[in-house]
Design a protein around this motif. Structure first.
Motif, PDB file in Angstrom:
ATOM      1  N   ARG A  45      -3.475  14.630   0.729  1.00 23.02           N
ATOM      2  CA  ARG A  45      -4.410  13.569   1.129  1.00 23.02           C
ATOM      3  C   ARG A  45      -3.744  12.315   1.663  1.00 23.02           C
ATOM      4  O   ARG A  45      -4.423  11.401   2.105  1.00 23.02           O
ATOM      5  CB  ARG A  45      -5.284  13.175  -0.058  1.00 23.02           C
ATOM      6  N   GLY A  46      -2.432  12.241   1.551  1.00 23.95           N
ATOM      7  CA  GLY A  46      -1.721  11.051   2.001  1.00 23.95           C
ATOM      8  C   GLY A  46      -1.279  10.189   0.832  1.00 23.95           C
ATOM      9  O   GLY A  46      -1.919  10.151  -0.205  1.00 23.95           O
ATOM     10  N   VAL A  47      -0.162   9.515   1.029  1.00 23.47           N
ATOM     11  CA  VAL A  47       0.401   8.646  -0.005  1.00 23.47           C
ATOM     12  C   VAL A  47      -0.235   7.269   0.124  1.00 23.47           C
ATOM     13  O   VAL A  47      -0.285   6.712   1.221  1.00 23.47           O
ATOM     14  CB  VAL A  47       1.938   8.527   0.158  1.00 23.47           C
ATOM     15  N   PRO A  48      -0.729   6.713  -0.970  1.00 21.30           N
ATOM     16  CA  PRO A  48      -1.283   5.352  -0.903  1.00 21.30           C
ATOM     17  C   PRO A  48      -0.234   4.374  -0.361  1.00 21.30           C
ATOM     18  O   PRO A  48       0.963   4.524  -0.615  1.00 21.30           O
ATOM     19  CB  PRO A  48      -1.629   5.034  -2.365  1.00 21.30           C
ATOM     20  N   LYS A  49      -0.709   3.391   0.370  1.00 17.78           N
ATOM     21  CA  LYS A  49       0.213   2.437   0.998  1.00 17.78           C
ATOM     22  C   LYS A  49       1.068   1.687  -0.014  1.00 17.78           C
ATOM     23  O   LYS A  49       2.175   1.286   0.296  1.00 17.78           O
ATOM     24  CB  LYS A  49      -0.574   1.455   1.859  1.00 17.78           C
ATOM     25  N   SER A  50       0.579   1.515  -1.209  1.00 16.95           N
ATOM     26  CA  SER A  50       1.307   0.759  -2.225  1.00 16.95           C
ATOM     27  C   SER A  50       2.373   1.599  -2.939  1.00 16.95           C
ATOM     28  O   SER A  50       3.059   1.103  -3.821  1.00 16.95           O
ATOM     29  CB  SER A  50       0.333   0.209  -3.257  1.00 16.95           C
ATOM     30  N   VAL A  51       2.511   2.864  -2.543  1.00 19.16           N
ATOM     31  CA  VAL A  51       3.408   3.784  -3.256  1.00 19.16           C
ATOM     32  C   VAL A  51       4.553   4.247  -2.351  1.00 19.16           C
ATOM     33  O   VAL A  51       4.329   4.610  -1.207  1.00 19.16           O
ATOM     34  CB  VAL A  51       2.615   5.021  -3.749  1.00 19.16           C
ATOM     35  N   ASP A  52       5.762   4.229  -2.895  1.00 23.83           N
ATOM     36  CA  ASP A  52       6.910   4.848  -2.225  1.00 23.83           C
ATOM     37  C   ASP A  52       7.181   6.146  -2.979  1.00 23.83           C
ATOM     38  O   ASP A  52       7.738   6.131  -4.078  1.00 23.83           O
ATOM     39  CB  ASP A  52       8.131   3.930  -2.271  1.00 23.83           C
ATOM     40  N   TRP A  53       6.756   7.254  -2.405  1.00 25.09           N
ATOM     41  CA  TRP A  53       6.854   8.532  -3.114  1.00 25.09           C
ATOM     42  C   TRP A  53       8.294   8.869  -3.465  1.00 25.09           C
ATOM     43  O   TRP A  53       8.561   9.523  -4.467  1.00 25.09           O
ATOM     44  CB  TRP A  53       6.201   9.658  -2.314  1.00 25.09           C
ATOM     45  N   ARG A  54       9.259   8.430  -2.654  1.00 21.49           N
ATOM     46  CA  ARG A  54      10.672   8.726  -2.928  1.00 21.49           C
ATOM     47  C   ARG A  54      11.150   8.054  -4.221  1.00 21.49           C
ATOM     48  O   ARG A  54      11.973   8.601  -4.931  1.00 21.49           O
ATOM     49  CB  ARG A  54      11.541   8.291  -1.755  1.00 21.49           C
TER      50      ARG A  54
END
Length: 165
Positions: A45-54
């Motif tokens: 669904r996409g990564v929220p803008k406030s989140v850095d998945w790395r």
């Protein structure tokens, strides 16, 4: 305190170590499952803008260290639970697949909030249209049924009139 409240809450290392081994394992495995589910959700669904998945799940170490009490995502230090050949190898394989998708840039892009609300409004509009059409069909059937009932009642009255004479 219920069994879930014992292990599925914020706790110190001392509290964690005082848990039964089966509850320690349950806490870590459940948290790993929740983290993998979250990463899969981001890939889909996409990564929220406030989140850095790395920062949260870019490596097994970061996955292990990810801590978010609101989502009941707990950290652990032992690398056994998230070892690719360990007891959770299926979960780790799913995590790797989602992480690869995120890294490749083929993951879904998050929709902005306005687009999401527009999609919801359109879906509700469509639902309303369908409900209005179904209501019209039912009202038409009701009118026809009432007419048949009146016709049958009239025939019944005429029939009883003939028999009484």
């Amino acid at each position: 305190m219920s069994q879930d409240e014992i292990w599925d809450r914020e706790m110190t290392m001392e509290e964690f170590k005082s848990l039964e081994p089966s509850l320690q394992r349950k806490r870590i495995d459940t948290s790993l499952m929740r983290k993998v589910t979250e990463v899969q959700r981001w890939a889909a669904r996409g990564v929220p803008k406030s989140v850095d998945w790395r920062e949260r799940s870019g490596s097994r170490t970061k996955l292990r260290e990810w801590h978010d009490p609101k989502k009941k995502l707990w950290r652990w230090s032992d690398d056994t639970p998230d070892h690719p050949e360990g007891r959770n190898k299926g979960l780790i394989a799913k995590w790797k697949k989602a992480r690869t998708q995120l890294a490749s840039g083929t993951a879904a892009k998050p929709k902005n909030e306005l687009e999401t609300w527009k999609d919801r409004a359109l879906a509700l509009e469509m639902q309303n249209t369908i409900l209005i059409a179904e209501t019209a069909i039912l009202e038409d059937r009701l009118v026809r049924s009432e007419a048949k009932v009146r016709q049958l009642e009239t025939q019944k009255v005429r029939g009883s009139d003939l028999h009484s004479n």
